[in-house]
Design an enzyme around this catalytic site. Structure first.
Site, mmCIF file in Angstrom:
data_model
loop_
_atom_site.group_PDB
_atom_site.id
_atom_site.type_symbol
_atom_site.label_atom_id
_atom_site.label_comp_id
_atom_site.label_asym_id
_atom_site.label_seq_id
_atom_site.Cartn_x
_atom_site.Cartn_y
_atom_site.Cartn_z
ATOM 1 N N ASP A 206 8.949 3.408 7.081
ATOM 2 C CA ASP A 206 8.538 4.804 6.969
ATOM 3 C C ASP A 206 9.686 5.675 7.460
ATOM 4 O OD1 ASP A 206 6.862 7.048 6.645
ATOM 5 O OD2 ASP A 206 6.296 6.969 8.750
ATOM 6 N N LYS A 374 7.535 32.045 2.268
ATOM 7 C CA LYS A 374 8.564 31.069 2.642
ATOM 8 C C LYS A 374 8.315 29.786 1.860
ATOM 9 C CE LYS A 374 6.052 29.192 6.647
ATOM 10 N NZ LYS A 374 6.016 29.057 8.105
ATOM 11 N N THR A 488 8.287 6.734 2.010
ATOM 12 C CA THR A 488 7.853 7.890 2.777
ATOM 13 C C THR A 488 6.993 8.813 1.930
ATOM 14 O OG1 THR A 488 8.617 9.847 3.995
ATOM 15 C CG2 THR A 488 10.003 9.072 2.195
ATOM 16 N N ARG A 602 7.172 10.647 -1.644
ATOM 17 C CA ARG A 602 5.854 11.122 -2.034
ATOM 18 C C ARG A 602 4.931 9.973 -2.443
ATOM 19 N NH1 ARG A 602 4.794 15.628 0.417
ATOM 20 N NH2 ARG A 602 5.978 17.449 -0.243
ATOM 21 N N LYS A 608 2.720 2.206 -0.981
ATOM 22 C CA LYS A 608 3.594 1.496 -0.043
ATOM 23 C C LYS A 608 3.261 0.005 -0.030
ATOM 24 C CE LYS A 608 4.432 5.324 3.196
ATOM 25 N NZ LYS A 608 4.381 5.756 4.601
ATOM 26 N N ASN A 631 -1.031 6.087 7.902
ATOM 27 C CA ASN A 631 -0.686 5.899 6.490
ATOM 28 C C ASN A 631 0.229 4.701 6.263
ATOM 29 O OD1 ASN A 631 1.428 7.154 7.836
ATOM 30 N ND2 ASN A 631 2.147 8.200 6.020
ATOM 31 N N ASP A 632 0.711 4.086 7.328
ATOM 32 C CA ASP A 632 1.563 2.897 7.200
ATOM 33 C C ASP A 632 0.793 1.599 7.416
ATOM 34 O OD1 ASP A 632 3.918 4.517 6.903
ATOM 35 O OD2 ASP A 632 3.860 4.874 9.056
#
EC number: 7.6.2.1
Length: 1007
Positions: A206, A374, A488, A602, A608, A631-632
C-alpha cells in the site's frame, strides 16, 4: 443515517443487493407515507467511527458477510509454506519406501523360511498361528514396518514447530525492529511462515501510511504569481538546508498551532501588510473545506478533518491569521486577523473522483455572494476566465516546480455570483437533488455550470512525508531480486510522485507506461503497445528475437529474460478491472512482470487481492503483502505472507497480518536477516534430520539379510527409544535455531545472498535425495565395517569378540559419534549452546550406556537389564575403538573432501563473504551509505485532496453537528492558543535520516 427518529410505525427499505462497490449505493426508504432517496451519503460502512454527535438513529441494511467491507475481504485461507508442502510429499514418499523395504524383507523371510527355516523346525518351531512360510512372511512384513518406522520422521513436525517458535521469538525480541517513538516492537503473529520470509519474490505494498507517514505538511504555495516557501539568503539566493534560519514566528496569533512550521517569512509579511490576494488565498483555505472544529477547553481548538490534506491546509490558514473557529449547517465562523466574521454557507459542491474538486458558495457580511473552489490543476486551469492566461502560465510553472519535488498540489480559484443568477441556480439545484432518477448526473451538470470563468488565486503544495528509510529499503530489496508493486487507492498523480520519491521510478527508466483505458479494447490495445515498445527496445539493443514470437509465447519467464531496459507500468482501477478479466489477465501479467516497477492506482480492496492472486496463480512465486489499513486486509490475507503496519489507520491490518511492525524500513531486516536465516536454518535442519534417520534405520535393513529376516533389531530397545529423543534431538534443534552462515551486517550488505531462497536451492527434491543417499551410504558402512571386523576379531584373552550385544554397542556408538561429527561439520555458527548440546549429547549417551549395563540396574530390574558389564567389556577392547574410528573416518571423509573441493573450485557467495570477513576481521566495517541522487522533471503533481463524496451535504444538513456548536456567540470572544494533530514535530538533529517525497532527496526539510 435515517432522516428522523424511530417510532412504532413500520417502514420498508428497497435497495440494491449486497456488493463490493464502496463508492455507490442506491435505495429508497418508505416510511410514514414518505419516500426518501438513499445514496452512498446515507451509508455508514462497517468500521466507520461516529464523530461530531453523541448519538444518531440508524437502520442496519447489510450485516455480517453482506457488509461492504466483508464483500471486499477475501476468504481466510490456511497458509502453508512451500517447505511444508514439500515435507508432506516427502513423508509420503518415505512411507512408500518403508512399505517397499517391508515387502522386500517379507519376501526374504518367506523364501528363507521355505528353503532354510524348514530344516530347523525342531529347534526354531513356528508359532502356533503360523502354518506356512507365506504367512510367516506376512507377519514379518508388519514386524519390519514397526521396526523400520523410524525412517518416517514423525518427530520432524514437532521439531519444526519448536524451531519456528524460536525464530518467532527472535523477531519479537529484535531491538533493531523496535520503534521507540510509538513503543511498538515487531511481532510475529504466526509461527508457520518464518522460513518463507526467506523466499519472497514479489512485494505488494500500500502507499499511504505504508510508504508514507500519512502526515501532510503545508510546504509551499503560489499566490498571484509569486511562489512562497523557498528560503532565501541575504543575496536573494535559495538557502541550503544547513543555512535555514529559524522558522516563522507566529507568536502574534494566540490561536496558532505551535506544531506548524514554515520558513518563508515573506508570506507572513504579505499577510501583515494587507496584500489582498494573500488574504483572499487564506480566506479560501479557511472556508472551502469540510473540517469540523471542536473546542473542548477555552481556546483549545481541535480540528477533525476527513483527510490529512484538508487538515494541513486549514491549519496553515489558521497560523497565518485566518482561523476557522466553528460551523453550523448554514454558517462558518472565521477569525480573520483577530476579527470574528461569520459567513452564510449557501452550498457545498462536494468532491468526488470525477470532479476532482470541491467548492463552497458563501455570503459575506456585506451580502456579496462568492464561490470558492479548490481542486486538481488539470481540472481547474481549464475552467478559468480568459483574463487569467498570463497568471495561469506563471502558476503552471510553479506547479511543475512543485511536482518535480514530489509535492501534492491544489489550485485555488474564486468567482463572484450575482444574486439573481444564484437564486435561479439554487432553485434548479434543489429540484435536481429531489429527482428520483439520474440525480447524480443532474447535480454534476449544475456544478459544472457554476464552476466556470473563475478567477485564479494560486496553488498550494503539500508534502506527504515518506517514512524514514523507504528509498533505501526499496533499493536494497530490489538488489535482492525482489519485485515491488504498489497497490493504492490514491490518485495516479500522487502515486507516481511517491514512486519517484522512493526511487521505484527514476528518470533513467526507458519508459513509464500509463494505462487508462475505459473499455476492454482500449486496455488490451494499451497493453499490446507497451509490450511492442519493450520488444522493439530490446531488439534495437541487439537481442535479436522476434516480436511476434514473444507475444505469442505462453512462457512468461522467456519474455522477462528477453526484455532489455528498465520500464514501469502505471494502471488505474477502471483499467485494472478489465485487465483482470479471464481473457486478458495473462497479457496484463506478462506486461507487468516485464517492468521493473508496477503501480496500480485507484484500486479497490478486492482488486488488490485479485492482483496478488494473479501473481500467485501463474508465477508460482512467494508473495508478500504489506499495508496499514482495513482496505489492505483482503490483500494481506491473500498473499503467502501478510505484514501489517501499526500506523495511524487502526489495527485492522495488524490483526489480519502474519507479522507486524511500525515502519516499512523494518521489512528489509525481516526478509534479509530473519527470513534468510530462518530459511537457511530450516533447510539445514531438514537435510540433517533425514540424513540421521536414514543412517539409523537402514542398519536394520542390512541386518535383516544376516538374521534370516526374523525382524531382529540391531540396537538395544532403549537405544532405539532414546536415539531421536535424547541423543540427536538437541544438537539439531540448536543448529536449527541458532545457525547462520554470515552475520546480520553482511546479510544487509550483500542482498544477493537472498537469492538462493527465491530459487529454492537449499532444500528441494534433489537435496532430499542427496541427504538420504548420504544416510544410506553411512548405514552401509556403519553395518558392514563392524560386521567385517567382528567376523574374525578376538578379545585380549583370545576369546571370540563377535557376540550380538558387543556388535550392537559398537554400531550404536559409531552411529552417535558419526552423526555428532556430521552436525559439527554442518554447523556454521558455533555458540555455547551448540557446544553444550553436541558434546553433552555424546556424554549423555555414554552415561546412559554404562548405566544400562551396570550391576545396580540389573539388581533392581533383572528381567530388563540382563547384559551386565557388556558395554564396559566391549569398549575396553582397543579393536572396538579402532573399528569406531575407522567407521567415522570412512563416513565423514568423503563429505569433508567434497565440501573442500566445492569451496575451492565453485564457492558460493556466502563462502566468499565469510572469506572476506576473515580477511577484514580486525577492521571495523561500516555500512555503505547509499548516495542519494536528486531528480528533476516536469511531472504534474497529484493534487492534495483524498476526499470522499458526501461530506458537503452532510454538513449542510446539520446532522453531524453537536448542539453546542450551534451557539456561535461564545466563539466571537474566545482567543487562546490551540493545537492540531495533523503535523508531527520531528526530533532535533534527525533531518539527515528523514526522507521526504521531494525530488532532491539529498536535501531533507527539517520540520
Amino acid at each position: 443515517m435515517l432522516p428522523c427518529g424511530p417510532s412504532a410505525s413500520s417502514g420498508e427499505v428497497i435497495c440494491e443487493t449486497p456488493n463490493n462497490k464502496l463508492d455507490k449505493f442506491s435505495g429508497t426508504l418508505y416510511w410514514k407515507e414518505n419516500k426518501y432517496l438513499l445514496s452512498n451519503q446515507n451509508m455508514l460502512l462497517r468500521g466507520c467511527v461516529l464523530r461530531n454527535t453523541e448519538w444518531c438513529f440508524g437502520l442496519v441494511i447489510f450485516a455480517g458477510p453482506d457488509t461492504k467491507l466483508m464483500q471486499n475481504s477475501g476468504r481466510t485461507k490456511f497458509k502453508r509454506t512451500s517447505i511444508d508442502r514439500l515435507m508432506n510429499t516427502l513423508v509420503l514418499w518415505i512411507f512408500g519406501f518403508l512399505v517397499c523395504m517391508g515387502v522386500i524383507l517379507a519376501f526374504g523371510n518367506a523364501i528363507w523360511e521355505y528353503k532354510v527355516g524348514a530344516r530347523f523346525q525342531m529347534y526354531l518351531p513356528w508359532d502356533t498361528a503360523v502354518d506356512s512360510a507365506a504367512f510367516s512372511g506376512f507377519l514379518s512384513f508388519w514386524s519390519y514396518i514397526i521396526i523400520l518406522n523410524t525412517v518416517v520422521p514423525i518427530s520432524l513436525y514437532v521439531s519444526v514447530e519448536v524451531i519456528r517458535l524460536g525464530h518467532s521469538y527472535f523477531i519479537n525480541w529484535d531491538k533493531k525492529m523496535y520503534c521507540a517513538k510509538r513503543r511498538t516492537p515487531a511481532e510475529a503473529r504466526t509461527t508457520t511462515l518464518n522460513e518463507e520470509l526467506g523466499q519472497v519474490e514479489y512485494i505488494f505494498s500500500d502507499k499511504t501510511g505504508t510508504l508514507t507517514q500519512n502526515i501532510m505538511v503545508f510546504s509551499k504555495c503560489s499566490v498571484h504569481g509569486r511562489s512562497y516557501g523557498d528560503v532565501q539568503d541575504m543575496l536573494g539566493h535559495k538557502a541550503e538546508l544547513g543555512e535555514r534560519p529559524e522558522p516563522v514566528d507566529f507568536s502574534f496569533n494566540p490561536l496558532a498551532d505551535p506544531r506548524f512550521r514554515f520558513w518563508d517569512a515573506g508570506l507572513l509579511a504579505a499577510v501583515q501588510l494587507g496584500n489582498p490576494h494573500v488574504h483572499e488565498f487564506f480566506r479560501l483555505l479557511s472556508l472551502c473545506h469540510t473540517v469540523m472544529s471542536e473546542e473542548k477547553n477555552e481556546g483549545e481548538l481541535y480540528y477533525k478533518a476527513q483527510s490529512p490534506d484538508e487538515g494541513a491546509l486549514v491549519t496553515a490558514a489558521r497560523n497565518f491569521g485566518f482561523v476557522f473557529r466553528a460551523r453550523t449547517p448554514k454558517t462558518i465562523t472565521v477569525h480573520e486577523l483577530g476579527h470574528a466574521i461569520t459567513y452564510q454557507l449557501l452550498a457545498i459542491l462536494d468532491f468526488n473522483n470525477v470532479r476532482k474538486r470541491m467548492s463552497v458558495i458563501v455570503r459575506n457580511p456585506e451580502g456579496k455572494i462568492r464561490l470558492y473552489c479548490k481542486g486538481a490543476d488539470t481540472i481547474l486551469l481549464e475552467r478559468l476566465h480568459p483574463a487569467n492566461l498570463e497568471l495561469a502560465s506563471i502558476t503552471t510553472d510553479h506547479l511543475n516546480e512543485y511536482a518535480g519535488e514530489g509535492l501534492r498540489t491544489l489550485v485555488l480559484a474564486y468567482k463572484d455570483l450575482e444574486e439573481g443568477y444564484y437564486g435561479d441556480w439554487a432553485e434548479r439545484l434543489r429540484r435536481a437533488s429531489l429527482a428520483p432518477d439520474a440525480r447524480e448526473d443532474r447535480l454534476a451538470r449544475l456544478y459544472d455550470e457554476v464552476e466556470h470563468d473563475m478567477m485564479l488565486l494560486g496553488a498550494t503544495a503539500i508534502e506527504d512525508k515518506l517514512q524514514q528509510g523507504v528509498p533505501e529499503t526499496i533499493a536494497i530489496l530490489t538488489l535482492a531480486n525482489i519485485k515491488i508493486w504498489v497497490l493504492t487507492g490514491d490518485k495516479p498523480e500522487t502515486a507516481v510522485n511517491i514512486g519517484y520519491s522512493c526511487k521505484m521510478l527514476t528518470d533513467d527508466m526507458t519508459e513509464v507506461f500509463v494505462v487508462t483505458g475505459h473499455t476492454v479494447l482500449e486496455v488490451r490495445e494499451e497493453l499490446r503497445k507497451a509490450r511492442e515498445k519493450m520488444m522493439d527496445g530490446s531488439r534495437s539493443m541487439g537481442n535479436g528475437f522476434s516480436c511476434q514470437e514473444k507475444l505469442c509465447s505462453s512462457k512468461l519467464p522467456s519474455v522477462l529474460e528477453a526484455i532489455a531496459g528498465e520500464y514501469a507500468l502505471v494502471i488505474n482501477g477502471h483499467s485494472l478491472a478489465h485487465a483482470l478479466e479471464a481473457d486478458m489477465e495473462l497479457e496484463f501479467l506478462e506486461t507487468a512482470c516485464a517492468c521493473k516497477a508496477v503501480i496500480c492506482c485507484r484500486v479497490t480492496p478486492l482488486q488488490k487481492a485479485q492482483v496478488v492472486e494473479l501473481v500467485k496463480k501463474y508465477k508460482k512465486a512467494v508473495t508478500l503483502a504489506i499495508g496499514d489499513g482495513a482496505n489492505d486486509v483482503s490483500m494481506i490475507k491473500t498473499a503467502h505472507i501478510g505484514v501489517g503496519i501499526s500506523g495511524l489507520e487502526g489495527i485492522q491490518a495488524v490483526l489480519a497480518a502474519d507479522y507486524s511492525f511500525s515502519q516499512f524500513k523494518f521489512l528489509q531486516r525481516l526478509l534479509l536477516v530473519h527470513g534468510r536465516w530462518s530459511y537457511l536454518r530450516m533447510c539445514k535442519f531438514l537435510c540433517y534430520f533425514f540424513y540421521k534417520n536414514f543412517a539409523f534405520t537402514m542398519v536394520h535393513f542390512w541386518f535383516g539379510f544376516f538374521c534370516g529376516f526374523s525382524a531382529q533389531t540391531v540396537y538395544d530397545q532403549y537405544f532405539i527409544t532414546l536415539y531421536n529423543i535424547v541423543y540427536t534431538s538437541l544438537p539439531v534443534l540448536a543448529m536449527g535455531v541458532f545457525d547462520q552462515d554470515v552475520p546480520e551486517q553482511r546479510s544487509m550488505e550483500y542482498p544477493k545472498l537472498y537469492e538462493p531462497g527465491q530459487l529454492n536451492l537449499l532444500f528441494n527434491k534433489r537435496e532430499f535425495f542427496i541427504c538420504i543417499a548420504q544416510g544410506i551410504y553411512t548405514s552401509v558402512l556403519m553395518f558392514f565395517i563392524p560386521y567385517g571386523v567382528f567376523a574374525d576379531a578376538t578379545r585380549g584373552d583370545g576369546a571370540q569378540l563377535a557376540d550380538y550385544q558387543s556388535f550392537a554397542v559398537t554400531v550404536a556408538t559409531s552411529l552417535v559419534i558419526v552423526v555428532s561429527v556430521q552436525i559439527g561439520l554442518d554447523t556454521g555458527f558455533w555458540t555455547a549452546i551448540n557446544h553444550f548440546f553436541i558434546w553433552g549429547s555424546l556424554a549423555v549417551y555414554f552415561a546412559i550406556l554404562f548405566a544400562m549395563h551396570s550391576n545396580g540396574l540389573f539388581q533392581m530390574f533383572p528381567n530388563q537389564f540382563r547384559f551386565v558389564g557388556n558395554a564396559q567389556n566391549t569398549l575396553a577392547q582397543p579393536i572396538v575403538w579402532l573399528t569406531i574410528a575407522l567407521t567415522t573416518v570412512v563416513c565423514i571423509m568423503p563429505v569433508v573432501a567434497f565440501r573442500f573441493l566445492k569451496l575451492d573450485l565453485k564457492p558460493e557467495l556466502s563462502d566468499t563473504v565469510r572469506y572476506t570477513q576473515l580477511v577484514r576481521k580486525k577492521q571495523k566495517t561500516q555500512h555503505r551509505c547509499m548516495r542519494r541522487v536528486g531528480r528533476a522533471g516536469s511531472r504534474r503533481s497529484g493534487y492534495a485532496f483524498s476526499h470522499q463524496e458526501g461530506f458537503g451535504e452532510l454538513i449542510m444538513s446539520g446532522k453531524n453537528m453537536r448542539l453546542s456548536s450551534l451557539a456561535l456567540s461564545s466563539f466571537t470572544t474566545r482567543s487562546s492558543t490551540s493545537w492540531i494533530e495533523t503535523l508531527r514535530k520531528k526530533k532535533g538533529g534527525d533531518s539527515s535520516n528523514a526522507s521526504s517525497p521531494s525530488g532532491g532527496a539529498d536535501k531533507t526539510l527539517k520540520v
